[in-house]
Write an enzyme that holds these catalytic residues in place. Structure first.
Site, PDB file in Angstrom:
ATOM      1  N   GLU A   5      45.597  42.582  47.675  1.00 19.83           N
ATOM      2  CA  GLU A   5      45.943  41.780  46.508  1.00 19.83           C
ATOM      3  C   GLU A   5      45.965  42.617  45.237  1.00 19.83           C
ATOM      4  OE1 GLU A   5      44.033  37.471  47.646  1.00 19.83           O
ATOM      5  OE2 GLU A   5      42.682  39.186  47.531  1.00 19.83           O
TER       6      GLU A   5
ATOM      7  N   ASP B  59      48.135  33.177  42.086  1.00 20.54           N
ATOM      8  CA  ASP B  59      48.110  32.903  43.524  1.00 20.54           C
ATOM      9  C   ASP B  59      49.091  31.810  43.911  1.00 20.54           C
ATOM     10  OD1 ASP B  59      46.570  34.518  45.160  1.00 20.54           O
ATOM     11  OD2 ASP B  59      44.692  33.587  44.574  1.00 20.54           O
TER      12      ASP B  59
ATOM     13  N   GLY C 211      39.944  38.201  59.113  1.00 25.45           N
ATOM     14  CA  GLY C 211      40.979  38.736  59.988  1.00 25.45           C
ATOM     15  C   GLY C 211      40.819  40.222  60.220  1.00 25.45           C
TER      16      GLY C 211
ATOM     17  N   HIS D 193      45.662  33.716  56.133  1.00 21.49           N
ATOM     18  CA  HIS D 193      44.712  34.421  55.271  1.00 21.49           C
ATOM     19  C   HIS D 193      43.328  33.873  55.608  1.00 21.49           C
ATOM     20  CE1 HIS D 193      43.270  36.507  51.623  1.00 21.49           C
ATOM     21  NE2 HIS D 193      42.372  35.528  51.655  1.00 21.49           N
TER      22      HIS D 193
ATOM     23  N   GLY E 223      39.558  38.964  54.907  1.00 17.14           N
ATOM     24  CA  GLY E 223      38.331  39.627  55.343  1.00 17.14           C
ATOM     25  C   GLY E 223      37.947  39.309  56.771  1.00 17.14           C
TER      26      GLY E 223
ATOM     27  N   ARG F 121      43.932  38.447  38.458  1.00 22.68           N
ATOM     28  CA  ARG F 121      44.249  37.422  39.451  1.00 22.68           C
ATOM     29  C   ARG F 121      43.857  36.058  38.887  1.00 22.68           C
ATOM     30  NH1 ARG F 121      40.716  35.495  44.576  1.00 22.68           N
ATOM     31  NH2 ARG F 121      42.221  34.016  45.438  1.00 22.68           N
TER      32      ARG F 121
ATOM     33  N   GLY G  40      39.671  34.344  54.895  1.00 15.84           N
ATOM     34  CA  GLY G  40      38.563  34.839  54.093  1.00 15.84           C
ATOM     35  C   GLY G  40      37.549  33.719  53.934  1.00 15.84           C
TER      36      GLY G  40
END
Length: 397
Positions: free
Chosen positions: A382, A153, A333, A211, A331, A96, A213
């Site tokens: 991911e 990303d 969520g 998203h 996370g 990533r 997190g």
């Protein structure tokens, strides 16, 4: 006979996650994970066998120094990867990479030129990019014959129209790559595929994905493609986050440097490490800590987060020309039902009502049947997107 696998790397400032995915000819199949959290202080190794459904944790020795923590964590990871060599053949490593700039809209095989380009982007993602690149160097040394593949990303957002990418700055800067890129694209890519598989009618419509997190952003999807997002050139923009400020008047930055005597590095550290929920509350950048606190500053930080969530949803709804669904992921969520409840309640003006029993059960649909549209909670993955990216490169030879 060994089985072919792809190893995924998701490296952050305080954690390092590896996924093992078997190449089956169809979608890569998860086999297990290795993860180290608590870098640089109390490092804990978590190992999970997906097929057996087992998981164990081991406390690792304290690093020799904070500077040695990340290299030592990589060393522990290499020991585990070497240990599976008799069972699996590693065909590729998929990494990533937070910032790919304007040049990378798809996964790429990493060579020296790619590394040079990605290192040049470090100032735009100082909290992420150096950590993303460190495992690549180590794996290239330890496994010199195994391809290293970068998945970005920023890539998912390259479908956005030019107006969504531009800043109102001199045109020469846009030509030089000063654009709105957006982030969390691997997460949004997974959610777009998940919607296409499980909710095809919604997938073809207008969806806002949040998203949630330690980093937070929102993305407007139309027909499964990104058309707008809240982050920009860097991962500072948009929503307030754990320790990052989110949208801020650029005049504040100029004032701090030119009138109050702060150095540029001091302001950078303030915006990336001392702001967001941490800055507003003065207590913590962790939502669970704030929800558990009776300090009025904690309540104000949560209210501030909810206010900007609603404000950003409204802006993206206008961009889409309406909304057919909202998806919460990441996370926070997935694991914080109290936050989900606050956010759905904050959207009551849009005609949605929280189903409190469904929320307590984790969804996936969090709203009542008479709501104007559904709000869903869908966990992201991911690592699967990383494995798919590597498998696609391998298929092309």
């Amino acid at each position: 006979m060994t089985q072919d696998v792809v190893i995924t790397f998701n490296a952050g400032s305080s954690s390092l996650r590896c996924g093992v995915f078997r190449l089956t000819g169809a979608d890569p199949e998860p086999v297990g994970t290795f993860g180290i959290r608590g870098i640089p202080d109390r490092m804990v190794l978590t190992r999970r066998d997906v097929q057996a459904g087992t998981q164990d944790e081991t406390s690792l020795p304290a690093p020799q120094s904070p500077e040695r923590a990340h290299p030592e964590a990589l060393g522990h990871m290499i020991e585990r990867l070497d240990g599976i060599a008799g069972t699996y053949t590693i065909r590729a490593f998929a990494h990533r990479i937070v910032h790919g700039g304007a040049d990378y809209a798809h996964p790429v095989c990493i060579d020296d030129d790619v590394m040079t380009h990605l290192k040049a982007l470090e100032p735009l993602a100082p909290s992420h990019q150096p950590h993303n690149l460190r495992p690549i160097r180590r794996m290239r040394d330890h496994y010199p014959d195994v391809p290293q593949i970068a998945c970005f990303d920023t890539a998912f957002h390259r479908t956005q129209p030019r107006l969504a990418q531009l800043f109102a700055l001199p045109r020469a800067l846009a030509k030089d790559g000063i654009l709105r890129f957006g982030f969390h694209g691997l997460s949004y890519d997974y959610i777009a595929h998940r919607l296409d598989r499980d909710y095809p009618d919604l997938s073809r419509g207008r969806v806002i994905v949040a998203h949630l997190g330690h980093g937070v952003s929102l993305c407007a999807l139309k027909d499964g493609q990104s058309i707008a997002t809240t982050m920009g050139l860097t991962a500072l923009d948009g929503m307030p986050m754990g320790q990052r400020c989110g949208t801020i008047d650029p005049g504040v930055v100029l004032h701090l440097i030119m009138d109050r005597g702060h150095s540029a590095p001091e302001v950078r550290d303030m915006l990336y490490e001392e702001s967001g929920l941490m800055g507003v509350s003065g207590i913590s950048g962790e939502m669970n800590d704030l929800l558990a606190s009776d300090d009025p500053h904690a309540a104000e930080a949560i209210d501030y987060f909810s206010y900007h969530f609603t404000r950003n949803v409204g802006a993206l709804q206008a961009t889409l020309g309406g909304v057919d669904a909202i998806v919460l992921t990441g996370g926070m969520g997935k694991y914080i039902p109290a936050l989900r409840a606050r956010l759905v309640d904050a959207l009551a003006w849009m005609g949605v009502t929280l189903d409190r029993d469904a929320n307590a059960a984790g969804g996936p649909v969090l709203t009542t049947q008479d709501s104007r549209f559904p709000v869903l909670m869908l966990p992201t993955d991911e690592e699967l997107i990383l494995a798919r990216g590597a498998a696609g490169i391998l298929d092309k030879g």
